[in-house]
Design an enzyme around this catalytic site. Structure first.
Site, PDB file in Angstrom:
ATOM      1  N   THR A  12      43.427  37.027  36.251  1.00 32.75           N
ATOM      2  CA  THR A  12      43.225  35.877  37.141  1.00 32.75           C
ATOM      3  C   THR A  12      44.215  35.873  38.290  1.00 32.75           C
ATOM      4  O   THR A  12      43.887  35.469  39.405  1.00 32.75           O
ATOM      5  CB  THR A  12      43.367  34.572  36.328  1.00 32.75           C
ATOM      6  OG1 THR A  12      42.255  34.507  35.451  1.00 32.75           O
ATOM      7  CG2 THR A  12      43.356  33.340  37.205  1.00 32.75           C
ATOM      8  N   SER A  55      41.042  41.073  31.849  1.00 26.22           N
ATOM      9  CA  SER A  55      41.656  41.654  30.646  1.00 26.22           C
ATOM     10  C   SER A  55      40.717  41.679  29.445  1.00 26.22           C
ATOM     11  O   SER A  55      41.013  42.325  28.443  1.00 26.22           O
ATOM     12  CB  SER A  55      42.966  40.951  30.305  1.00 26.22           C
ATOM     13  OG  SER A  55      42.738  39.695  29.735  1.00 26.22           O
ATOM     14  N   ASP A  87      43.831  36.663  28.913  1.00 24.53           N
ATOM     15  CA  ASP A  87      42.967  36.611  27.720  1.00 24.53           C
ATOM     16  C   ASP A  87      43.382  37.601  26.629  1.00 24.53           C
ATOM     17  O   ASP A  87      43.341  37.278  25.444  1.00 24.53           O
ATOM     18  CB  ASP A  87      41.498  36.840  28.120  1.00 24.53           C
ATOM     19  CG  ASP A  87      40.955  35.679  28.947  1.00 24.53           C
ATOM     20  OD1 ASP A  87      41.603  34.620  28.967  1.00 24.53           O
ATOM     21  OD2 ASP A  87      39.894  35.846  29.574  1.00 24.53           O
TER      22      ASP A  87
END
Ligand code: ASP
Length: 332
Positions: A12, A55, A87
């Site tokens: 992100t 991820s 994640d």
């Protein structure tokens, strides 16, 4: 100034909305660094764009690639910062703890819950904290730095899917925290005279079976052709339903006698398993060759099994490797 290698893998922190509005990693490591100009006063930073992945798409082959980038650059740098999606960050952090043992240089993973271009992002703070930690005199080992906490790779878990305080240190103290921008260190570097050792083999054939009440024992024979190890996540302190004559017990017995590994763990987030307490636990504990997760995180259990089986396919040798503590992953 310390020399730090910044390795970007996506996540992100590097995301920009694509045409359909969904977030996908798009920012380069150079663009990310430009968003936190104060970093250039903290360290002499080189950049390495390794991947550009959400991820969710990071797994064993990316972990070994990451470890080999660190191995190839180990002598040239004082520390490493890895930008990573949140994640699966805890899996990568744990995997690196097994792939790089007796490590002498700080390796820090960080990321963010919101992209660095959001007005209310946590990315800038996390990146700054990661660098403040990695250049500090207290820094050691492999850690996640996130939302003001420095958490051992073997103890970290993503516990919130949206909030900034996304990571916790499970059943172990945080190594350090940031308060009002100041680093407060609690845990010292462990004494370790052995030279750093890099490993490059993992066996991904590890399955995690979350027990549900009434589960059919046939699942074990269905999994056998594909998997070399199973983690059986039981209830409470752990155990096996069905009693000494039950089908689950004989399924685990056949699994073990076929030369595969079985680890008993728990679905409960804190305090771990203890198969010695109840009869339902003891029938599992007494099976020859059975292993127990105790207070290890699920991420550490899975990645340690992959590492142990990567070193030896012999169940006794791999089981011994699994049982030996690494970087505080379990209490002795
Ligand atoms: N899906 C993103 C990832 O893990 C989430 C994040 O980075 O926070 O790559």
């Amino acid at each position: 100034m310390k020399k730090i290698l910044l390795i970007a893998t996506g996540g992100t922190i590097a995301c920009r909305p694509s045409e359909n509005g969904a977030l996908a990693p798009a920012l380069s490591v150079k663009e990310i660094l430009e968003c936190v100009p104060e970093l250039s006063g903290l360290a002499d930073i080189d950049k390495f764009q390794l991947f550009d992945l959400d991820s969710t798409n990071i797994g064993p082959s990316e972990w070994t690639a990451l470890a080999s980038v660190i191995r190839d650059n180990y002598d040239g740098y004082d520390g490493f910062v890895i930008l990573h999606g949140t994640d699966t960050m805890a899996y990568t952090a744990a995997a690196l703890c097994y792939l790089i043992q007796h490590n002498k240089k700080p390796i820090v993973l960080t990321g963010s819950q919101k992209s660095i271009y959001n007005r209310d992002t946590d990315a800038r703070n996390n990146l700054l904290s990661a660098f403040l930690y990695v250049v500090s005199e207290y820094a050691f080992g492999i850690h996640i730095v996130f939302d003001g906490k420095v958490i051992l790779g073997t103890r970290s878990r993503k516990v919130r899917s949206k909030s900034f305080n996304a990571f916790s240190s499970i059943d172990y103290p945080e190594t350090a925290v940031f308060r009002d921008g100041k680093l407060i260190s609690f845990l010292p570097a462990p004494k370790d005279d052995s030279p750093v050792r890099f490993y490059d083999r993992l066996d991904p054939a590890v399955f995690v079976l979350r027990l549900v009440p009434g589960m059919d024992a046939g699942i074990f024979s269905a999994l056998m052709p594909k998997y070399h190890a199973i983690v059986i996540e039981g209830f409470g302190v752990g155990g096996l339903p069905g009693g000494p004559e039950g089908q689950l017990l004989s399924a685990v017995q056949s699994w073990l006698s076929s030369g595969r590994l079985a680890v008993f763990s728990t679905q409960v987030q804190h305090e771990g398993s203890d198969l010695s307490i109840y009869e339902v636990g003891r029938i599992a504990r007494d099976l020859p060759g059975v292993l127990e997760a105790r207070d290890m995180t699920p991420e550490a259990v899975v990645t340690k099994l992959m590492w142990a089986l990567g070193q030896s396919s012999d169940p006794r040798t791999a089981g011994k490797l699994f049982s030996k503590p690494v970087l505080h992953d379990k209490l002795d």
